[in-house]
Design a protein around this motif. Structure first.
Motif, PDB file in Angstrom:
ATOM      1  N   ASP A  41      28.379  33.762  39.828  1.00 40.46           N
ATOM      2  CA  ASP A  41      27.139  33.460  40.276  1.00 40.46           C
ATOM      3  C   ASP A  41      27.355  33.266  41.894  1.00 40.46           C
ATOM      4  O   ASP A  41      27.893  32.182  42.218  1.00 40.46           O
ATOM      5  N   GLN A  42      26.710  34.125  42.647  1.00 40.51           N
ATOM      6  CA  GLN A  42      26.879  33.812  44.070  1.00 40.51           C
ATOM      7  C   GLN A  42      26.310  32.573  44.735  1.00 40.51           C
ATOM      8  O   GLN A  42      26.763  32.110  45.558  1.00 40.51           O
ATOM      9  N   LEU A  43      24.993  32.355  43.972  1.00 37.24           N
ATOM     10  CA  LEU A  43      24.442  31.110  44.538  1.00 37.24           C
ATOM     11  C   LEU A  43      25.291  29.912  44.153  1.00 37.24           C
ATOM     12  O   LEU A  43      25.678  28.986  45.017  1.00 37.24           O
ATOM     13  N   ALA A  44      26.126  30.016  42.914  1.00 41.87           N
ATOM     14  CA  ALA A  44      26.903  28.747  42.835  1.00 41.87           C
ATOM     15  C   ALA A  44      28.040  28.860  43.611  1.00 41.87           C
ATOM     16  O   ALA A  44      28.761  27.704  43.888  1.00 41.87           O
ATOM     17  N   LYS A  45      28.506  29.840  43.929  1.00 43.29           N
ATOM     18  CA  LYS A  45      29.614  30.124  44.827  1.00 43.29           C
ATOM     19  C   LYS A  45      29.611  29.439  46.231  1.00 43.29           C
ATOM     20  O   LYS A  45      30.283  28.697  46.711  1.00 43.29           O
ATOM     21  N   SER A  46      28.116  29.750  46.641  1.00 43.52           N
ATOM     22  CA  SER A  46      28.047  29.202  47.911  1.00 43.52           C
ATOM     23  C   SER A  46      27.612  27.573  48.069  1.00 43.52           C
ATOM     24  O   SER A  46      28.375  27.107  49.091  1.00 43.52           O
ATOM     25  N   VAL A  47      26.921  27.121  47.046  1.00 44.67           N
ATOM     26  CA  VAL A  47      26.829  25.848  46.831  1.00 44.67           C
ATOM     27  C   VAL A  47      28.048  25.276  46.630  1.00 44.67           C
ATOM     28  O   VAL A  47      28.589  24.057  47.001  1.00 44.67           O
ATOM     29  N   GLY A  48      29.029  25.803  45.907  1.00 50.89           N
ATOM     30  CA  GLY A  48      30.517  25.207  45.551  1.00 50.89           C
ATOM     31  C   GLY A  48      31.115  25.203  46.854  1.00 50.89           C
ATOM     32  O   GLY A  48      32.007  24.316  46.973  1.00 50.89           O
ATOM     33  N   THR A  49      30.911  26.149  47.866  1.00 49.46           N
ATOM     34  CA  THR A  49      31.717  25.995  49.087  1.00 49.46           C
ATOM     35  C   THR A  49      31.145  24.786  49.658  1.00 49.46           C
ATOM     36  O   THR A  49      32.137  24.116  50.504  1.00 49.46           O
ATOM     37  N   LEU A  50      29.922  24.391  49.685  1.00 50.79           N
ATOM     38  CA  LEU A  50      29.431  23.222  50.361  1.00 50.79           C
ATOM     39  C   LEU A  50      29.843  21.870  49.825  1.00 50.79           C
ATOM     40  O   LEU A  50      30.372  20.855  50.325  1.00 50.79           O
ATOM     41  N   ARG A  51      30.178  22.165  48.407  1.00 53.00           N
ATOM     42  CA  ARG A  51      30.772  20.915  47.445  1.00 53.00           C
ATOM     43  C   ARG A  51      32.134  20.837  47.334  1.00 53.00           C
ATOM     44  O   ARG A  51      32.834  20.074  46.781  1.00 53.00           O
ATOM     45  N   ARG A  52      32.802  21.776  48.191  1.00 59.36           N
ATOM     46  CA  ARG A  52      34.335  21.776  48.333  1.00 59.36           C
ATOM     47  C   ARG A  52      34.986  22.052  47.121  1.00 59.36           C
ATOM     48  O   ARG A  52      36.219  21.850  46.672  1.00 59.36           O
TER      49      ARG A  52
END
Length: 674
Positions: free
Chosen positions: A154-165
């Motif tokens: 999931d690209q959205l999960a990947k992007s949000v995951g980047t912000l959440r480290r």
């Protein structure tokens, strides 16, 4: 609120002070009570806990899969459902989450953060404070591992995951580096969830009265401290997660928090188990109280008394040593022999003649119910040994009987053997017939209160108790001879009384009047040797007949007063009872009775005119008025139901009540002395 913060902060640990883990529970209680106002914030905390439990059970499983490389499925985990109307307190959770995030590692910071959270939640109950804090953590922890699970798909999960480290921690070198710390974090989270679940369970049990469930009071009193440790552990866990996602070398040490939370978890589990056991006891007590108010059948009463739920075990037939169905008691009169495992061969022998007599009549059965609070291997061996000595039925079980509280409170069982008599309908015919069985044996059959009343009102009671005192006692009683039963703690007094009473018995005046007097020294053999077994049985018999008479009525009759008087001499230097056959004439203290015998020359001339009995009693009363002897009666607390007050047998006053404790450093029962 401001005052509370100042007070709490003034008591917090400072650098160089003792560790947080060195604080006593009392110190922590003093600190956190400053943050608590009252419980007026209400919401559906049960539904919130259900959601938190669902999140953390799945999140920790996902974390295990990622860190350990396992393939554990979250689909098999039980999904509990909150109420449809549940509305989560999102603003409160975000507020707590802000307090939790981005804190520096260390006990002092964790402590300050915990107090800050407790101040924010000052209007909530203690269990709710814990659930809200855990919910705020679950919001972040669940979100983190949800994103971690969906990074590759999931690209959205990947992007949000980047912000959440998330991506920082999931890199293989980083994951390997922090592997042990992540495992420890997951373990601490699971333990903390269980602690809060236990706290929540205790709160649910608080509907019961602490008088009925005393273990609940102990558990509830300690909840604030347990909540403190749960919250401070959540704070430390959040800090550790922040450290790991930042890939910093500095971490929050969790080992002490883990140890502390596991100690609390063990204690809470033990407390809840004890509470549930006590709740089972009180529910069985209520059920039995209802059953005995309107009994219908002995089997129903027996099952309710012995077995928890439907766990009905067969009885053991003592005559065959084989198990038998409890149906053997159906429509029978049942004698429940209730005791601990400290009974002796002599205790068992009391019931043997009864068993031999009633076994011919199939309408009466004896059942031994051993009372054990906590079974051990050693106690099981003792049980098997005692069981082998009994020819009657025996209850077998490995946990306390269902009606243990009922037996102790309603039937006044305090450790000493007792016999409760039930009729075929399950109605109690006698709450404790052991005393009349000791005194009258099978003569007291069928051991009802009506039979006991008839027997205990009979003035001819000494013969039943003094059977083994002297080999010729039965003939003396049959021939209606006068008998001096005597004894005491002072051997000199015994020798003096024996000498003076022998002179009296052999006096020509009495011989001419055809008055025959025999002497029976209680506790002494024919050669003057001590016989503690006989002495013990004698005083046990006196206590039994006394209890048999006093537990039914408050007004003492002449027979009761005489028995009471004799019992008061048990620990004196000397005492004596004068009887004609089995009919007691009087009993006296060693000082007064010896004086009467010594002064025989002064009153013997009146024997022909007034009669031996009359003049002996008259002179004894005269001596009694000149003596000042305190009357003291010792009744073992284990004897069952004890009268609340008692009249003095020598004067009209109510006796004072004292509590005394005694230990002879031996097993008294084993020596026949009770």
């Amino acid at each position: 609120m401001a005052n509370n913060v100042v007070l709490a902060s003034s008591q917090q640990p400072k650098k160089g002070d003792l560790s947080l883990f060195a604080f006593t529970d009392h110190e922590i209680m003093n600190q956190i009570y400053a943050t608590h106002v009252h419980d007026d914030e209400k919401f559906d905390v049960e539904s919130l806990f259900i959601v938190v439990e669902n999140i953390l059970k799945r999140a920790t499983q996902v974390a295990d899969n990622v860190v350990l490389g396992t393939q554990g499925s979250v689909e098999h985990l039980e999904e509990k459902t909150p109420k449809p109307t549940f509305s989560p307190p999102l603003c409160t959770l975000k507020n707590i989450s802000c307090e939790l995030q981005c804190k520096a590692p260390g006990e002092e910071t964790a402590y300050k953060t915990t107090l800050s959270i407790l101040n924010k939640l000052s209007n909530y109950s203690w269990d709710t404070k814990a659930v809200l804090t855990l919910a705020a953590f679950a919001l972040d922890y669940g979100d983190f591992w949800l994103l971690a699970q969906s990074q590759s798909t999931d690209q959205l999960a990947k992007s949000v995951g980047t912000l959440r480290r998330v991506s920082v921690l999931l890199k293989r070198p980083t994951l390997q580096k922090h592997r042990q710390s992540l495992i420890e974090l997951n373990t601490v989270i699971r333990s903390t969830l269980e602690v809060i679940e236990c706290i929540f369970e205790l709160e649910k049990l608080s509907n019961y009265d602490t008088k009925d469930v005393p273990a609940l009071s102990t558990g509830m009193d300690h909840i604030p401290v347990d909540v403190f440790w749960a919250i401070v552990t959540v704070v430390a866990s959040t800090t550790q997660l922040c450290c790991l996602t930042s890939d910093e070398d500095k971490k929050q040490e969790l080992s002490q928090f883990s140890q502390k939370i596991n100690v609390i978890l063990t204690k809470l589990r033990r407390q809840i188990t004890l509470c549930r056991q006590q709740i089972e006891e009180v529910e069985a007590y209520w059920k039995l109280s209802k059953l005995f108010r309107t009994p219908t059948e002995i089997m129903e009463v027996f099952k309710g008394l012995i077995y928890n739920k439907d766990n009905v075990q067969p009885l053991i037939d003592g005559s065959t040593k084989k198990p038998v169905n409890i149906d053997v008691l159906k429509k029978k009169n049942v004698l429940l022999y209730i005791s601990g495992l400290d009974i002796t061969e002599e205790d068992i022998s009391i019931l043997r003649p009864v068993h031999e007599s009633i076994r011919k009549d199939d309408q009466y059965k004896i059942v031994w119910i051993p009372i054990v609070d906590q079974w051990t291997d050693e106690l099981h061996k003792k049980f098997d040994f005692l069981r082998s000595k009994m020819p009657w039925y025996v209850v077998q079980y490995s946990s306390p009987i269902a009606g243990i509280r009922f037996v102790k409170e309603k039937w006044h069982f305090k450790g000493k053997p007792s016999v409760v008599v039930l009729n075929p309908q399950g109605k109690v015919e006698h709450e404790n017939a052991i005393h009349m069985i000791r005194v009258w044996g099978i003569k007291a059959f069928p051991f009802t209160t009506r039979v006991e009343e008839t027997l205990s009102n009979n003035r001819e009671w000494i013969g039943s108790i003094a059977t083994n005192v002297h080999p010729n006692i039965d003939n003396w009683i049959k021939d209606q001879k006068y008998i001096f039963f005597y004894g005491g703690k002072d051997n000199d007094w015994i020798q003096q009384f024996t000498k003076k009473a022998t002179i009296l018995a052999n006096d020509a005046t009495l011989k001419e009047a055809r008055i025959s007097i025999e002497l029976a020294c209680v506790g002494k053999g024919s050669k003057g040797e001590d016989n503690l077994g006989v002495l013990g049985r004698f005083w046990t018999g006196i206590e039994s007949i006394f209890i048999s008479k006093t537990h039914r009525k408050t007004d003492a009759d002449a027979v009761t007063l005489e028995i009471q008087k004799l019992l008061s001499y048990k620990n004196e230097s000397g005492w004596a009872v004068l009887s004609k056959g089995s009919n007691v004439v009087l009993s006296g203290h060693g000082t007064t009775i010896l004086k009467v015998v010594e002064d025989f020359e002064k009153w013997k001339e009146f024997v022909k005119e007034k009669g031996f009995e009359f003049i002996f009693k008259e002179y004894h009363n005269k001596v009694l008025h000149t003596a000042h002897i305190c009357c003291r009666i010792d009744i073992p607390n284990t004897s069952g139901k004890i009268p609340e007050n008692m009249k003095c047998p020598d004067c009209p006053r109510i006796m004072e009540t004292y509590i005394s404790f005694k230990c002879c450093h031996i097993d008294g029962a084993a020596n026949g002395v009770h």
